[in-house]
Motif scaffolding. Structure first.
Motif, PDB file in Angstrom:
ATOM      1  N   VAL A 107       0.838  -1.198   0.000  1.00  0.00           N
ATOM      2  CA  VAL A 107       0.000   0.000   0.000  1.00  0.00           C
ATOM      3  C   VAL A 107       0.874   1.249   0.000  1.00  0.00           C
ATOM      4  O   VAL A 107       0.596   2.220  -0.717  1.00  0.00           O
ATOM      5  CB  VAL A 107      -0.955  -0.005   1.216  1.00  0.00           C
ATOM      6  CG1 VAL A 107      -1.605   1.365   1.395  1.00  0.00           C
ATOM      7  CG2 VAL A 107      -2.024  -1.076   1.039  1.00  0.00           C
ATOM      8  N   ALA A 108       1.945   1.217   0.768  1.00  0.00           N
ATOM      9  CA  ALA A 108       2.860   2.359   0.794  1.00  0.00           C
ATOM     10  C   ALA A 108       3.482   2.580  -0.585  1.00  0.00           C
ATOM     11  O   ALA A 108       3.626   3.723  -1.044  1.00  0.00           O
ATOM     12  CB  ALA A 108       3.951   2.137   1.839  1.00  0.00           C
ATOM     13  N   GLU A 109       3.859   1.490  -1.259  1.00  0.00           N
ATOM     14  CA  GLU A 109       4.455   1.601  -2.598  1.00  0.00           C
ATOM     15  C   GLU A 109       3.435   2.115  -3.617  1.00  0.00           C
ATOM     16  O   GLU A 109       3.774   2.901  -4.506  1.00  0.00           O
ATOM     17  CB  GLU A 109       5.003   0.243  -3.030  1.00  0.00           C
ATOM     18  CG  GLU A 109       6.228  -0.194  -2.234  1.00  0.00           C
ATOM     19  CD  GLU A 109       6.532  -1.676  -2.389  1.00  0.00           C
ATOM     20  OE1 GLU A 109       7.512  -2.140  -1.784  1.00  0.00           O
ATOM     21  OE2 GLU A 109       5.784  -2.381  -3.110  1.00  0.00           O
ATOM     22  N   LEU A 110       2.203   1.669  -3.502  1.00  0.00           N
ATOM     23  CA  LEU A 110       1.161   2.135  -4.415  1.00  0.00           C
ATOM     24  C   LEU A 110       0.888   3.617  -4.218  1.00  0.00           C
ATOM     25  O   LEU A 110       0.655   4.357  -5.177  1.00  0.00           O
ATOM     26  CB  LEU A 110      -0.116   1.320  -4.220  1.00  0.00           C
ATOM     27  CG  LEU A 110      -0.051  -0.136  -4.693  1.00  0.00           C
ATOM     28  CD1 LEU A 110      -1.289  -0.909  -4.248  1.00  0.00           C
ATOM     29  CD2 LEU A 110       0.077  -0.193  -6.215  1.00  0.00           C
ATOM     30  N   ARG A 111       0.914   4.059  -2.987  1.00  0.00           N
ATOM     31  CA  ARG A 111       0.772   5.491  -2.727  1.00  0.00           C
ATOM     32  C   ARG A 111       1.953   6.244  -3.326  1.00  0.00           C
ATOM     33  O   ARG A 111       1.813   7.367  -3.811  1.00  0.00           O
ATOM     34  CB  ARG A 111       0.669   5.744  -1.226  1.00  0.00           C
ATOM     35  CG  ARG A 111      -0.686   5.361  -0.633  1.00  0.00           C
ATOM     36  CD  ARG A 111      -0.842   5.961   0.740  1.00  0.00           C
ATOM     37  NE  ARG A 111      -2.187   5.735   1.251  1.00  0.00           N
ATOM     38  CZ  ARG A 111      -2.473   5.086   2.371  1.00  0.00           C
ATOM     39  NH1 ARG A 111      -1.484   4.589   3.101  1.00  0.00           N
ATOM     40  NH2 ARG A 111      -3.705   4.928   2.777  1.00  0.00           N
ATOM     41  N   GLY A 112       3.120   5.596  -3.295  1.00  0.00           N
ATOM     42  CA  GLY A 112       4.314   6.239  -3.818  1.00  0.00           C
ATOM     43  C   GLY A 112       4.273   6.468  -5.321  1.00  0.00           C
ATOM     44  O   GLY A 112       4.942   7.371  -5.831  1.00  0.00           O
ATOM     45  N   ILE A 113       3.484   5.649  -6.053  1.00  0.00           N
ATOM     46  CA  ILE A 113       3.384   5.849  -7.500  1.00  0.00           C
ATOM     47  C   ILE A 113       2.147   6.671  -7.870  1.00  0.00           C
ATOM     48  O   ILE A 113       1.809   6.788  -9.050  1.00  0.00           O
ATOM     49  CB  ILE A 113       3.367   4.499  -8.254  1.00  0.00           C
ATOM     50  CG1 ILE A 113       2.124   3.682  -7.881  1.00  0.00           C
ATOM     51  CG2 ILE A 113       4.635   3.720  -8.002  1.00  0.00           C
ATOM     52  CD1 ILE A 113       1.940   2.423  -8.725  1.00  0.00           C
ATOM     53  N   GLY A 114       1.485   7.218  -6.839  1.00  0.00           N
ATOM     54  CA  GLY A 114       0.420   8.178  -7.115  1.00  0.00           C
ATOM     55  C   GLY A 114      -1.002   7.713  -6.908  1.00  0.00           C
ATOM     56  O   GLY A 114      -1.940   8.462  -7.180  1.00  0.00           O
ATOM     57  N   LEU A 115      -1.221   6.481  -6.417  1.00  0.00           N
ATOM     58  CA  LEU A 115      -2.589   6.017  -6.190  1.00  0.00           C
ATOM     59  C   LEU A 115      -3.120   6.578  -4.878  1.00  0.00           C
ATOM     60  O   LEU A 115      -2.410   6.632  -3.868  1.00  0.00           O
ATOM     61  CB  LEU A 115      -2.663   4.487  -6.154  1.00  0.00           C
ATOM     62  CG  LEU A 115      -2.966   3.792  -7.481  1.00  0.00           C
ATOM     63  CD1 LEU A 115      -1.787   3.953  -8.438  1.00  0.00           C
ATOM     64  CD2 LEU A 115      -3.280   2.315  -7.274  1.00  0.00           C
ATOM     65  N   SER A 116      -4.372   6.974  -4.902  1.00  0.00           N
ATOM     66  CA  SER A 116      -5.028   7.443  -3.686  1.00  0.00           C
ATOM     67  C   SER A 116      -5.584   6.246  -2.923  1.00  0.00           C
ATOM     68  O   SER A 116      -5.672   5.137  -3.454  1.00  0.00           O
ATOM     69  CB  SER A 116      -6.168   8.399  -4.041  1.00  0.00           C
ATOM     70  OG  SER A 116      -7.189   7.708  -4.767  1.00  0.00           O
TER      71      SER A 116
END
Length: 377
Positions: A107-116
């Motif tokens: 989840v942290a990585e997904l947030r890092g690529i711009g996902l809300s």
């Protein structure tokens, strides 16, 4: 900010986990043996038949600690009960994931690529496997950049749940390179991937065959319709497309007319043969249109016959019968292409008293706007 969001998510997860454990402890004294099937029904919202099937993959679990932790984590992402159920049905072993070692880092990585957070929550039931390994995050980042939005990626995954399983370097990128050689821009290739993602799971020979089929439909490489022709060639196939072409010829169309219509609108060949036959019969016999006129506006063959074309022709005929020649002499193609609101305001509302109630309802956007709005069903 991102670190703060991750800390808050883990804090919320820890609190929810404690609450779940407290509830479980209070409800079971002494602790009962973990029964996966009943747990899936009562806590995850699965039906008995779904739970029976999924429980076979969870038979090794001795306690509900792991599944409770995963459920608490998903609650922190605001997943609904229906989404949790869909996630578990798609991948029962998701309940065995480690929150600290797998879910939270992904989840942290997904947030890092711009996902809300809402986008991540929408991704979970679609592709729960994407939260297992970091490799999936890089693929999500690639497709997000390629499609230009999460919504388009979501649409592609809905069409092919295995899209993110494909290796970018050995499977996806070589096929993109092949399509670039067809003079397709990036957005055109994105359209093809979005609407026919499974085309990228087959061999390069299969893609070459689809390209050849698209060209055989009479749509040249480099034309703005070639991307649509590729989707049609993949989804319909050469044999079915040829059958529909022969059907049009049997209805009085020349080879040149068929070729022109298909080149203007390749998706013409996606409808059923019965629907195509009924549409041509209606337009030529009832609406009195020449084949050349239909060829110039092939979208007529994709409009809904009963909900759009028939009511509109009835309105035009009634206008002529009642002396409204100026309105009734509009070309049928122009009238058929109007939005439901514009058609109603122009033709129906001012003369509503001369139409039968059933016809007014069929043309009224307040009653049938969804069916009439923008064409093809």
């Amino acid at each position: 900010m991102q670190r703060l969001q991750n800390r808050l998510l883990l804090a919320a997860f820890s609190l929810r986990r404690r609450l779940l454990c407290t509830t479980t402890a209070g409800a079971a004294s002494p602790p009962a043996r973990f029964v996966a099937e009943s747990y899936l029904v009562s806590n995850c919202g699965l039906t008995p038949s779904q739970a029976l099937k999924a429980s076979k993959l969870l038979s090794h679990l001795q306690t509900a600690d792991g599944p409770d932790a995963v459920r608490a984590f998903l609650a922190g992402l605001n997943l609904s009960k229906a989404d949790v159920a869909a996630t578990v049905v798609r991948n029962p072993r998701f309940l065995c994931c480690s929150v600290e070692e797998s879910l939270a880092p992904r989840v942290a990585e997904l947030r890092g690529i711009g996902l809300s957070t809402p986008e991540i929550a929408r991704l979970v039931p679609l592709a729960p496997y994407a939260f297992v390994k970091p490799a999936y995050v890089s693929r999500i980042a690639f497709f997000m950049s390629f499609f230009g939005s999460f919504n388009k990626l979501q649409s592609a995954i809905r069409r092919d749940v295995h899209l993110l399983h494909r290796n970018l370097e050995t499977v996806v990128e070589p096929k993109i390179a092949m399509l670039r050689k067809c003079s397709l821009a990036v957005r055109d290739i994105a359209h093809v991937i979005c609407h026919a993602p499974r085309l990228f799971s087959g061999s390069e020979e299969r893609l070459k065959a689809v390209i050849a089929c698209a060209e055989a439909l009479g749509v040249p490489q480099g034309s703005r319709m070639f991307r649509y022709a590729l989707v049609v060639a993949y989804c319909v196939g050469r044999e079915s497309a040829n059958a529909k072409i022969e059907l049009l010829k049997s209805l009085g169309w020349s080879s040149a007319q068929v070729a022109m219509a298909v080149a203007k609108m390749p998706c013409l060949l996606t409808g059923s043969e019965d629907r195509m036959r009924r549409a041509v019969d209606f337009l030529t016999k009832e609406a009195g249109m020449e084949v050349d006129a239909i060829v110039r506006g092939p979208s007529l063959l994709k409009f809904n016959l009963e909900r759009r074309l028939v009511p509109r022709l009835k309105v035009l005929k009634l206008l002529k019968e009642n002396g409204f020649q100026r309105l009734g002499n509009r070309s049928f193609y122009a009238v058929a292409c109007m939005s439901s609101d514009k058609f109603f305001d122009t033709f129906v509302r001012p003369q509503a008293m001369i139409f039968p109630p059933g016809l007014v309802d069929a043309c009224d956007p307040a009653h049938a706007g969804k069916a009439l709005a923008g064409a093809a069903s």
